[in-house]
Design an enzyme around this catalytic site. Structure first.
Site, PDB file in Angstrom:
ATOM      1  CG  ASP A  65      -1.992   1.065   1.168  1.00  0.00           C
ATOM      2  OD1 ASP A  65      -2.079   1.772   0.138  1.00  0.00           O
ATOM      3  OD2 ASP A  65      -2.726   1.234   2.161  1.00  0.00           O
ATOM      4  CG  ASN A 111       9.820  -3.967  -7.242  1.00  0.00           C
ATOM      5  OD1 ASN A 111      10.123  -2.768  -7.331  1.00  0.00           O
ATOM      6  ND2 ASN A 111      10.142  -4.697  -6.170  1.00  0.00           N
ATOM      7  CG  PHE A 115      11.607   5.171  -3.941  1.00  0.00           C
ATOM      8  CD1 PHE A 115      11.301   3.959  -3.364  1.00  0.00           C
ATOM      9  CD2 PHE A 115      12.747   5.844  -3.505  1.00  0.00           C
ATOM     10  CE1 PHE A 115      12.114   3.414  -2.370  1.00  0.00           C
ATOM     11  CE2 PHE A 115      13.557   5.310  -2.507  1.00  0.00           C
ATOM     12  CZ  PHE A 115      13.250   4.091  -1.952  1.00  0.00           C
ATOM     13  CG  ASN A 139      10.025   2.166   3.102  1.00  0.00           C
ATOM     14  OD1 ASN A 139      10.641   2.713   2.196  1.00  0.00           O
ATOM     15  ND2 ASN A 139      10.453   1.060   3.690  1.00  0.00           N
ATOM     16  CB  SER A 173      14.909   0.620  -3.103  1.00  0.00           C
ATOM     17  OG  SER A 173      14.417   0.427  -4.414  1.00  0.00           O
ATOM     18  CG  ASN A 175      13.942  -1.384  -8.223  1.00  0.00           C
ATOM     19  OD1 ASN A 175      14.625  -2.085  -8.965  1.00  0.00           O
ATOM     20  ND2 ASN A 175      13.061  -1.878  -7.379  1.00  0.00           N
ATOM     21  CB  THR A 176      16.339   4.909  -6.494  1.00  0.00           C
ATOM     22  OG1 THR A 176      14.910   4.856  -6.446  1.00  0.00           O
ATOM     23  CG2 THR A 176      16.783   6.355  -6.645  1.00  0.00           C
ATOM     24  CE  LYS A 207      12.468  -3.649   3.305  1.00  0.00           C
ATOM     25  NZ  LYS A 207      11.070  -3.540   2.814  1.00  0.00           N
ATOM     26  CG  ASN A 236      14.456  -3.453  -0.083  1.00  0.00           C
ATOM     27  OD1 ASN A 236      13.651  -3.919  -0.878  1.00  0.00           O
ATOM     28  ND2 ASN A 236      14.493  -2.160   0.202  1.00  0.00           N
ATOM     29  CB  THR A 237      14.018  -6.807  -3.583  1.00  0.00           C
ATOM     30  OG1 THR A 237      14.507  -5.502  -3.928  1.00  0.00           O
ATOM     31  CG2 THR A 237      12.536  -6.724  -3.263  1.00  0.00           C
ATOM     32  N   GLY A 257      10.161 -12.782  -2.735  1.00  0.00           N
ATOM     33  CA  GLY A 257       9.435 -14.035  -2.706  1.00  0.00           C
ATOM     34  C   GLY A 257      10.280 -15.202  -2.249  1.00  0.00           C
ATOM     35  N   GLY A 284      10.640 -13.750   1.610  1.00  0.00           N
ATOM     36  CA  GLY A 284      10.249 -15.110   1.309  1.00  0.00           C
ATOM     37  C   GLY A 284       9.300 -15.774   2.288  1.00  0.00           C
ATOM     38  CE1 TYR A 305       3.137  -6.628  -2.684  1.00  0.00           C
ATOM     39  CE2 TYR A 305       4.943  -5.114  -2.401  1.00  0.00           C
ATOM     40  CZ  TYR A 305       3.850  -5.547  -3.108  1.00  0.00           C
ATOM     41  OH  TYR A 305       3.448  -4.871  -4.238  1.00  0.00           O
TER      42      TYR A 305
END
Length: 347
Positions: A65, A111, A115, A139, A173, A175-176, A207, A236-237, A257, A284, A305
């Site tokens: 969310d 993913n 952000f 977060n 993350s 992804n940034t 995190k 994190n991932t 996952g 996971g 998640y």
């Protein structure tokens, strides 16, 4: 909602584009579909993490969310606590689509959102209007175009601190671009100093990524201890792609996952040897047994998640109930009593 209806709904959603399916699922949750009577709890499950009282230690991880659109409903879904976001000072669209991929064969996801969010003002307003039955955290993120990303974290902290029970600094993350550079000891110390100076009395979590060496973990633990961080979220991932079967494994981004379970739990156990700061285990988790394993590896609480993508929202309550059963079977009276008792098997 019955389990049959939830299973049918999941099958329908899994035929859609993953990001579109997630948006529809979130709207359904906000309408009250799939929620229960509240947090699953028992004397064994009740715990306190960083001064925050929880009905159970099973939390919702950030990202589900992002924009705090379903907080009130999610607080009745069985979780002991929620985390929304990441929020950045200014709204931003994130990376180009497609940017979310289901790895069905691996019960995983990749993913590269970057952000994407409505910004701290819109998210803060929604949080102030939410009526959550459980503690809610935010977060903290930084805008991609920011000239001072460290200052962004403090800016969001200052804006959000009165609306949340805790805040998580997310420098992990993938992804940034260059965000993970802020996990370095000197950069992290400066960033955390800025956040801690404006937090008031709100607990601050950190995190971290799973792609860290023991030396990196040692540095982070030391910086976190010196900064007065209240908890560390691990992890994190990951950027790793070991042992995947699904053809979409080649997509760039962070993997979450089932494939993340072992590596993230090992990082958790290693970190627990380096610090007494409470740890929150993520990565996971899709069963009560896996939540129990994280706790025995050193976690005081857990978050999930990606498991919800494959197990549905009812998974939160099921994990809490199964965790309660695991604790009872092993003779533990509380979550805290079980914490760290199986750490050595992960070292």
């Amino acid at each position: 909602m019955t389990r049959f209806a939830e299973t049918a709904g999941l099958k329908l959603l899994q035929r859609l584009d993953p990001e579109q399916a997630h948006g529809l699922a979130l709207k359904a949750v906000a309408m009250g579909l799939g929620t229960q009577g509240g947090a699953v709890t028992s004397d064994r499950l009740k715990c306190t993490v960083a001064g925050i009282d929880l009905a159970n230690p099973v939390g919702l991880a950030a990202g589900f969310d992002k924009n705090a659109q379903a907080v009130t409903a999610l607080s009745r879904a069985g979780f002991g606590f929620l985390e929304v976001g990441a929020a950045t000072p200014r709204p931003q669209p994130g990376n180009p689509k497609p940017r979310l991929f289901r790895l069905m064969q691996d019960h995983a996801a990749i993913n590269r959102f970057g952000f994407n969010n409505d910004g701290m003002h819109a998210i803060g307003k929604r949080l102030s209007n939410a009526r959550s039955a459980v503690p809610v955290g935010i977060n903290l993120g930084a805008n991609k175009s920011s000239e001072d990303r460290a200052a962004d974290f403090a800016r969001v902290m200052a804006h959000m601190k009165d609306h949340v029970s805790f805040a998580t600094v997310n420098v992990s993350s993938p992804n940034t671009e260059k965000l993970r550079d802020l996990q370095g000891a000197d950069a992290l110390a400066g960033l955390l100093d800025g956040v801690m100076n404006v937090r008031g009395t709100t607990p601050v979590f950190l995190k971290i990524a799973p792609d860290l060496s023991m030396s990196d973990l040692s540095d982070i633990a030391s910086v976190a201890q010196n900064a007065g961080i209240d908890a560390i979220v691990a992890t994190n991932t990951t950027l790793a792609r070991h042992g995947l079967r699904d053809p979409q494994q080649t997509e760039t981004g962070g993997l979450s996952g089932q494939p993340l379970f072992e590596s993230s739990t090992r990082i958790l156990a290693q970190l627990s040897t380096l610090t007494d700061i409470p740890l929150i285990g993520v990565g996971g988790i899709a069963s009560g047994a896996q939540a129990y394993a994280k706790i025995r590896a050193g976690a005081s609480a857990v978050q999930l998640y990606t498991g919800l993508v494959y197990g549905g929202l009812s998974l939160a309550g099921k994990i809490a109930r199964d965790l309660d059963a695991c604790l009872a079977q092993e003779g533990f009276a509380t979550v805290a009593e079980a914490c760290g008792t199986g750490r050595d098997s992960w070292l």
